[in-house]
Scaffold this motif. Structure first.
Motif, mmCIF file in Angstrom:
data_model
loop_
_atom_site.group_PDB
_atom_site.id
_atom_site.type_symbol
_atom_site.label_atom_id
_atom_site.label_comp_id
_atom_site.label_asym_id
_atom_site.label_seq_id
_atom_site.Cartn_x
_atom_site.Cartn_y
_atom_site.Cartn_z
ATOM 1 N N ASN A 248 0.806 -1.212 0.000
ATOM 2 C CA ASN A 248 0.000 0.000 0.000
ATOM 3 C C ASN A 248 0.846 1.272 0.000
ATOM 4 O O ASN A 248 0.307 2.368 0.122
ATOM 5 C CB ASN A 248 -0.919 0.002 1.229
ATOM 6 C CG ASN A 248 -2.067 0.975 1.106
ATOM 7 O OD1 ASN A 248 -2.566 1.227 0.004
ATOM 8 N ND2 ASN A 248 -2.491 1.545 2.225
ATOM 9 N N LEU A 249 2.169 1.138 -0.130
ATOM 10 C CA LEU A 249 3.072 2.283 -0.020
ATOM 11 C C LEU A 249 3.540 2.754 -1.390
ATOM 12 O O LEU A 249 3.776 1.944 -2.303
ATOM 13 C CB LEU A 249 4.293 1.935 0.828
ATOM 14 C CG LEU A 249 4.115 1.875 2.345
ATOM 15 C CD1 LEU A 249 5.446 1.580 3.007
ATOM 16 C CD2 LEU A 249 3.542 3.174 2.881
ATOM 17 N N LEU A 250 3.710 4.060 -1.516
ATOM 18 C CA LEU A 250 4.325 4.687 -2.683
ATOM 19 C C LEU A 250 5.284 5.755 -2.196
ATOM 20 O O LEU A 250 4.949 6.550 -1.298
ATOM 21 C CB LEU A 250 3.271 5.317 -3.609
ATOM 22 C CG LEU A 250 2.347 4.382 -4.375
ATOM 23 C CD1 LEU A 250 1.343 5.195 -5.183
ATOM 24 C CD2 LEU A 250 3.135 3.458 -5.293
ATOM 25 N N LEU A 251 6.479 5.783 -2.764
ATOM 26 C CA LEU A 251 7.454 6.825 -2.488
ATOM 27 C C LEU A 251 7.642 7.634 -3.764
ATOM 28 O O LEU A 251 7.752 7.056 -4.859
ATOM 29 C CB LEU A 251 8.795 6.225 -2.050
ATOM 30 C CG LEU A 251 8.920 5.621 -0.645
ATOM 31 C CD1 LEU A 251 8.519 6.649 0.415
ATOM 32 C CD2 LEU A 251 8.125 4.352 -0.480
ATOM 33 N N LEU A 252 7.701 8.952 -3.633
ATOM 34 C CA LEU A 252 7.709 9.794 -4.822
ATOM 35 C C LEU A 252 8.822 10.828 -4.766
ATOM 36 O O LEU A 252 9.198 11.309 -3.686
ATOM 37 C CB LEU A 252 6.371 10.532 -4.995
ATOM 38 C CG LEU A 252 5.128 9.703 -5.306
ATOM 39 C CD1 LEU A 252 4.423 9.298 -4.034
ATOM 40 C CD2 LEU A 252 4.194 10.491 -6.220
ATOM 41 N N VAL A 253 9.311 11.155 -5.969
ATOM 42 C CA VAL A 253 10.173 12.314 -6.180
ATOM 43 C C VAL A 253 9.277 13.439 -6.687
ATOM 44 O O VAL A 253 8.524 13.245 -7.649
ATOM 45 C CB VAL A 253 11.282 12.005 -7.201
ATOM 46 C CG1 VAL A 253 12.130 13.245 -7.462
ATOM 47 C CG2 VAL A 253 12.144 10.857 -6.707
ATOM 48 N N PRO A 254 9.273 14.611 -6.064
ATOM 49 C CA PRO A 254 8.388 15.699 -6.515
ATOM 50 C C PRO A 254 8.585 16.021 -7.985
ATOM 51 O O PRO A 254 9.656 15.810 -8.557
ATOM 52 C CB PRO A 254 8.801 16.876 -5.616
ATOM 53 C CG PRO A 254 9.383 16.233 -4.402
ATOM 54 C CD PRO A 254 10.059 14.983 -4.876
ATOM 55 N N PHE B 147 8.280 5.433 -6.837
ATOM 56 C CA PHE B 147 9.049 4.280 -6.377
ATOM 57 C C PHE B 147 8.138 3.430 -5.502
ATOM 58 O O PHE B 147 7.334 3.970 -4.740
ATOM 59 C CB PHE B 147 10.282 4.710 -5.580
ATOM 60 C CG PHE B 147 11.377 5.312 -6.418
ATOM 61 C CD1 PHE B 147 12.513 4.585 -6.715
ATOM 62 C CD2 PHE B 147 11.261 6.594 -6.916
ATOM 63 C CE1 PHE B 147 13.522 5.138 -7.480
ATOM 64 C CE2 PHE B 147 12.255 7.157 -7.678
ATOM 65 C CZ PHE B 147 13.403 6.428 -7.970
ATOM 66 N N GLU B 148 8.301 2.123 -5.612
ATOM 67 C CA GLU B 148 7.511 1.204 -4.798
ATOM 68 C C GLU B 148 8.439 0.357 -3.938
ATOM 69 O O GLU B 148 9.565 0.023 -4.358
ATOM 70 C CB GLU B 148 6.644 0.301 -5.683
ATOM 71 C CG GLU B 148 5.521 1.034 -6.399
ATOM 72 C CD GLU B 148 4.592 0.073 -7.127
ATOM 73 O OE1 GLU B 148 4.904 -1.131 -7.154
ATOM 74 O OE2 GLU B 148 3.552 0.527 -7.642
ATOM 75 N N PRO B 149 8.005 -0.023 -2.722
ATOM 76 C CA PRO B 149 8.846 -0.848 -1.846
ATOM 77 C C PRO B 149 9.057 -2.240 -2.446
ATOM 78 O O PRO B 149 8.198 -2.776 -3.155
ATOM 79 C CB PRO B 149 8.062 -0.913 -0.540
ATOM 80 C CG PRO B 149 7.071 0.199 -0.623
ATOM 81 C CD PRO B 149 6.757 0.381 -2.069
ATOM 82 N N MET B 150 10.210 -2.824 -2.119
ATOM 83 C CA MET B 150 10.535 -4.180 -2.541
ATOM 84 C C MET B 150 10.498 -5.088 -1.317
ATOM 85 O O MET B 150 10.928 -4.703 -0.217
ATOM 86 C CB MET B 150 11.913 -4.228 -3.204
ATOM 87 C CG MET B 150 12.075 -3.287 -4.383
ATOM 88 S SD MET B 150 13.661 -3.487 -5.245
ATOM 89 C CE MET B 150 13.404 -5.081 -6.021
ATOM 90 N N SER B 151 10.009 -6.269 -1.533
ATOM 91 C CA SER B 151 9.865 -7.228 -0.445
ATOM 92 C C SER B 151 11.154 -8.024 -0.298
ATOM 93 O O SER B 151 11.535 -8.783 -1.196
ATOM 94 C CB SER B 151 8.682 -8.161 -0.714
ATOM 95 O OG SER B 151 8.569 -9.142 0.288
ATOM 96 N N LEU B 152 11.832 -7.852 0.835
ATOM 97 C CA LEU B 152 13.061 -8.585 1.111
ATOM 98 C C LEU B 152 12.725 -9.875 1.845
ATOM 99 O O LEU B 152 12.135 -9.845 2.936
ATOM 100 C CB LEU B 152 14.008 -7.740 1.959
ATOM 101 C CG LEU B 152 14.751 -6.604 1.252
ATOM 102 C CD1 LEU B 152 15.526 -5.780 2.262
ATOM 103 C CD2 LEU B 152 15.680 -7.160 0.189
ATOM 104 N N ASP B 153 13.096 -10.992 1.226
ATOM 105 C CA ASP B 153 12.913 -12.314 1.844
ATOM 106 C C ASP B 153 11.465 -12.548 2.268
ATOM 107 O O ASP B 153 11.183 -13.036 3.371
ATOM 108 C CB ASP B 153 13.840 -12.482 3.049
ATOM 109 C CG ASP B 153 15.305 -12.300 2.684
ATOM 110 O OD1 ASP B 153 15.655 -12.623 1.543
ATOM 111 O OD2 ASP B 153 16.078 -11.830 3.533
ATOM 112 N N GLY B 154 10.518 -12.162 1.402
ATOM 113 C CA GLY B 154 9.108 -12.425 1.668
ATOM 114 C C GLY B 154 8.445 -11.475 2.631
ATOM 115 O O GLY B 154 7.314 -11.738 3.070
ATOM 116 N N MET B 155 9.075 -10.371 2.985
ATOM 117 C CA MET B 155 8.480 -9.417 3.928
ATOM 118 C C MET B 155 7.298 -8.709 3.269
ATOM 119 O O MET B 155 7.405 -8.220 2.140
ATOM 120 C CB MET B 155 9.554 -8.404 4.340
ATOM 121 C CG MET B 155 9.067 -7.312 5.274
ATOM 122 S SD MET B 155 10.397 -6.165 5.714
ATOM 123 C CE MET B 155 10.819 -5.507 4.091
#
Length: 925
Positions: free
Chosen positions: A275-281, A309-317
């Motif tokens: 549900n997260l989004l990270l953005l550059v203005p 940018f979207e989060p990446m799941s590390l080791d199934g997180m």
């Protein structure tokens, strides 16, 4: 008659007589008439300064040095005649000649030799022909050196040659029926001007139009088939990609960028990664305030060109917990001052304190500037145990070490942004400082993420302040791995579903499915994805026996599809439990398209939310290894950047059936555009819902890894030889060494084929990285790896390198103003077999000594001479420890070793058999 009038009456002489004629008819007429004499040709002697001048007639009596003149030349000018004699009985000529001897040989340019009247002056324009000589043949062009080959005719071509006829004008841009028809008519108008017929029924016009149609068809065939049939001539990106894959070369479409984002917060909270989004203005908003933005601002930012940018799941997180205390973490100094975390560190100690007693989060951190503020009074360990721990770090979490203050000024603006480094924790242990009861957290990380610089923790400011400056660097927790690209909300539209024609049409079984799903059209409109139906027809088998089940097939007529939006995101799968260095080691050839595709029966796929996983189709690099039941597809990018989906044919990959419904959710954002700078990702948004917490995202390190798609020129250049980059069999000894050296635990390998009496054995010698001994397990693992490449009839043996102990003695003269002890200490540090005091490998460190590498005396001298205080260095001994020569040093200054030997100078008193180096120092104080 004066000289000028005589010259005008006889004609000017020279080597550039006009007009220039191709047929020298006058020469033959003069020869037959015998009235006038002239120069026939000139031969240059082997010495270059002797000339033999042949005439048409007899050699005149009394001709001398004053009658022979030479002009011209570029580099060598002003040639003088030394002697002139008549050769009446030559040995090497058929006729008599006039022998002219010059003072030197001329250059490669043309000279002009003339026989003139003695009364002529020095100006070539006033030269008069010798009496009785034809003015046109009184001079001859002369070359001392010929620039053409001896086997070629050096005569110049005729100046009056007829120019070639012009080539016919052909319009090579004619590529269609109309242009070919006009081209033929224009050519007929030139060849047959009298033919003026333009009526369509005319036989000539009919022939022209037939030829134009044939040419148009051949042109299309040439462009569409012949051009794309070969890698060297193909112009379409998809064609080049398929050609390259046939020769085992994988054309890449680039990959997206990755970044690490720190989430600073005042309170603890949990977040769902999906549900997260990270953005550059967007561009133009350089002073955007960091924080959380709402749905309205998110839509506006997307429209204005903000990078997502979207989060990446590390080791199934799938969830991420933000801990307030981890926004800014102090590094423990154990009550010492002037501390730093040295380069190469893989461990550190963190202060496990709540946010109230640690530095505030984000960049507003104001570290303490006095010792009392950071060094509390000693307390008991029992009292410390009552305190509550605030940090919740665990193995697998990431930290970013950051210099937040300038070490010289204490100003945050003077902090070096290059002193930021990310690590991934491999071990976390709790502890307590027994002196003051401070709660601590002992952390460790992989050697691959070793600190690349000295991280300053506390310093003392220069005078006149001389105050202690603490917490110069902090550790940032709550680190999230993100990559460039976002899912854009689309709209599923299908006229076949919403406006049914009453029959199946080109979609078999659609009418019956729509009758069972009356709400199919609303469902379609509710999907925020791209969707399509597979066209085709129903085919019935030929079995008509009573009771037999009739064979019904639904082959598709077209299974391809073009996705809307560009550019499609490409990313590699994340390695499991990998350090940060491996997370950011990108290989665009391993990148896969980022989209989810579901396809199957309309009732099974057209639903809210994600369908059953059994209807999902997986992206692949290609379908060469796919089976007939594997739901695989390939994405091919055309020249315009559009993504084409290609499914299997029932043999290589499963084939979609006619009437199947597909839905795809692509992710857009790729290439170098995602390589944003540090502190650029400052906005956080939720795909759904609202977030009221004060959360400030920031990327302390720049995003990296975004790569542009490979160009067609690169593919055409590298694809033909790509098979050589990945050999599959060891043939010669060097092949075994190459395959063995691929092991990351090695820094070199050598091999030789030894004859055992019955067959060959590959004797592989390896050099382990960071050590001098070869573990048995590593040798067995390398032996097992080489088995897959072993040639039939070869045995393979793996063993450690042969270490050759050396004996080295240096005489060092120290400058008068330096202490001998200090210079000797620096010598022993530089020539050690371990790490030096600054963390760099010593001169005889195992990682610096390679298989077969010789030891150069010049390198020893340069290393010793580089030490401050050394005035002069001499090598008295450089030899093998078991074979010290009388002279002490090889004559050429190089101690050579065999290909499977490594020099060894451990200089260990307990092991003198491992090599030694001794220093004799003189001078100094």
């Amino acid at each position: 008659m004066n000289t000028a009038s005589r010259s005008a009456s006889l004609g000017a002489i020279g080597c550039a007589a006009l007009p220039a004629c191709s047929v020298p008819a006058r020469r033959e007429k003069l020869r037959l008439s015998g009235n006038l004499n002239g120069i026939d040709y000139v031969e240059v002697g082997d010495d270059g300064s002797s000339l033999c001048v042949h005439l048409f007639g007899e050699i005149p009596q009394g001709i001398g040095v004053a009658n022979v003149r030479i002009s011209g030349g570029d580099r060598i000018t002003g040639l003088r005649v030394l002697s002139v004699n008549a050769e009446l009985e030559p040995d090497m000529h058929d006729d008599a000649c006039l022998r002219v001897v010059l003072d030197r040989e001329g250059d490669h340019t043309a000279y002009c030799l003339c026989l003139v009247d003695a009364v002529s002056g020095n100006d070539p324009a006033g030269w008069l022909a010798y009496p009785g000589f034809d003015p046109r043949y009184a001079c001859v062009a002369l070359h001392f050196r010929l620039d053409c080959a001896k086997t070629l005719d050096c005569a110049e071509e005729a100046p009056c040659a007829r120019p070639p006829l012009p080539a016919p004008e052909i319009n090579y841009l004619a590529k269609d029926y109309a242009s070919f028809r006009q081209l033929f008519l224009d050519q007929i108008a030139l060849d047959m001007p009298a033919w003026q017929e333009q009526h369509v029924p005319d036989i000539g016009i009919a022939l022209v139009e037939t030829l134009a149609y044939t040419a148009d068809y051949l042109s299309y065939y040439q462009d569409a088939v012949a051009t794309e049939a070969y890698l060297g001539t193909a112009r379409r990106r998809i064609s080049v990609r398929r050609h390259a894959r046939l020769v085992d070369y994988r054309m890449h479409e680039g990959c997206n960028a990755r970044a690490l984002v720190v989430l600073a917060s005042d309170t603890d909270l949990g977040l769902e990664l999906d549900n997260l989004l990270l953005l550059v203005p967007p561009p133009g908003q350089n002073n955007a305030k960091p924080g959380v933005i709402g749905a309205v601002q998110l839509d506006a930012a997307r429209t204005q060109g903000a990078l997502v940018f979207e989060p990446m799941s590390l080791d199934g997180m799938d969830a991420f917990n933000v801990v307030a205390a981890q926004s800014a973490i102090r590094l423990h100094r154990w009550s010492d001052e002037m501390c730093c975390l040295p380069r190469g560190s893989t461990r550190a100690t963190l202060v496990d304190a709540p946010p109230s007693s640690s530095a505030p989060p984000a960049e507003s951190t104001t570290p303490s500037t006095s010792a009392a503020a950071n060094d509390p009074a000693p307390v008991s360990v029992a009292a410390a145990a009552v305190a509550q721990r605030a940090l919740k770090l665990a193995a697998g979490d990431m930290l970013i070490f950051e210099e937040v203050l300038g070490p010289q000024t204490g100003n945050p603006a003077d902090a070096d942004p290059a002193h930021r480094h990310a690590v991934r924790l491999t071990d976390v242990q709790t502890s307590v400082d027994p002196f003051d009861g401070t709660l601590l957290l002992e952390i460790a990380w992989d050697a691959c993420d070793a600190l690349p610089f000295d991280l300053c923790l506390s310093v003392r400011t220069p005078s006149p302040d001389c105050t202690w400056l603490h917490d110069v660097s902090l550790a940032r927790g709550n680190v999230l791995l993100v990559d460039h690209g976002g899912h854009v909300r689309g709209q599923c539209t299908s006229n076949a579903i919403c406006v049914p024609s009453g029959g199946d049409g080109e979609y078999p079984g659609l009418a019956a499915t729509l009758a069972a799903l009356p709400d199919a059209c609303p469902r379609c409109h509710d999907l925020a994805e791209d969707c399509w139906l597979v066209p085709g027809a129903t085919q019935y088998g030929c079995c008509h026996c009573d009771g037999a089940v009739q064979d019904v097939r639904r082959p598709p007529t077209d299974t391809g599809h073009v996705l809307p939006g560009t550019p499609l995101t490409w990313a590699e799968p994340l390695p499991t439990k990998a350090p940060v260095c491996r997370l950011f080691a990108r290989d665009p050839r391993r990148a896969l398209p980022q989209l989810s595709v579901y396809g199957g029966a309309l009732g099974d796929v057209l639903m809210a939310g994600a369908p059953d996983p059994r209807w999902q189709w997986q992206p692949q690099y290609d379908l060469l290894g796919s089976g007939p039941d594997d739901r695989h597809f390939v994405v091919e990018i055309d020249d315009d950047g559009a993504a084409h989906l290609r499914f299997g044919d029932g043999v290589l990959g499963a084939q979609p059936q006619a009437g199947d419904f597909f839905r795809a959710a692509p992710r857009l954002g790729n290439g170098p555009s995602g390589n944003v700078g540090r502190d650029s990702i400052v906005w956080l948004a939720l795909k759904s819902g609202e977030l009221s917490a004060d959360l400030q995202p920031r990327n302390p390190l720049p995003a990296s890894g975004g790569t542009a798609a490979e160009s067609l020129a690169e593919v055409k250049r590298y694809a033909p030889g790509a098979f050589r980059a990945n050999p599959l069999r060891a043939i010669v000894a060097d092949d075994y060494a190459m395959f063995a050296a691929r092991a990351p635990e090695l820094q070199g390998a050598a091999a030789a084929l030894e004859w055992s009496g019955s067959w060959h054995a590959a004797d592989v010698v390896v050099d382990p990285l960071g050590r001098e001994s070869l573990p048995a397990g590593l040798a067995q693992r390398i032996r097992a790896e080489l088995e897959r490449y072993r040639r039939i009839g070869h045995d393979v043996e793996v063993r450690g390198a042969c270490y050759v102990p050396l004996q080295i003695e240096l005489f060092v003269c120290v400058l008068p103003n330096f202490l001998v002890a200090h210079v000797e200490a620096e010598l022993r540090d530089r020539f050690s077999a371990s790490l030096r005091r600054d963390g760099t490998p010593g001169f005889f460190h195992p990682d610096r000594l390679r298989l077969g590498a010789p030891v150069f005396a010049s390198a020893l001298l340069a290393e010793a001479q580089a030490i401050t205080g050394v005035a002069h260095v001499e090598i008295t001994t450089l030899a093998r420890a078991d074979d010290v020569p009388a002279g002490g040093v090889p004559a050429d200054g190089v101690l050579h070793l065999a290909a499977r030997e490594i020099a060894q100078v451990d200089n260990d008193p307990d092991h003198p058999d491992h090599g030694s180096i001794a220093f004799t120092l003189g001078g100094g104080r």
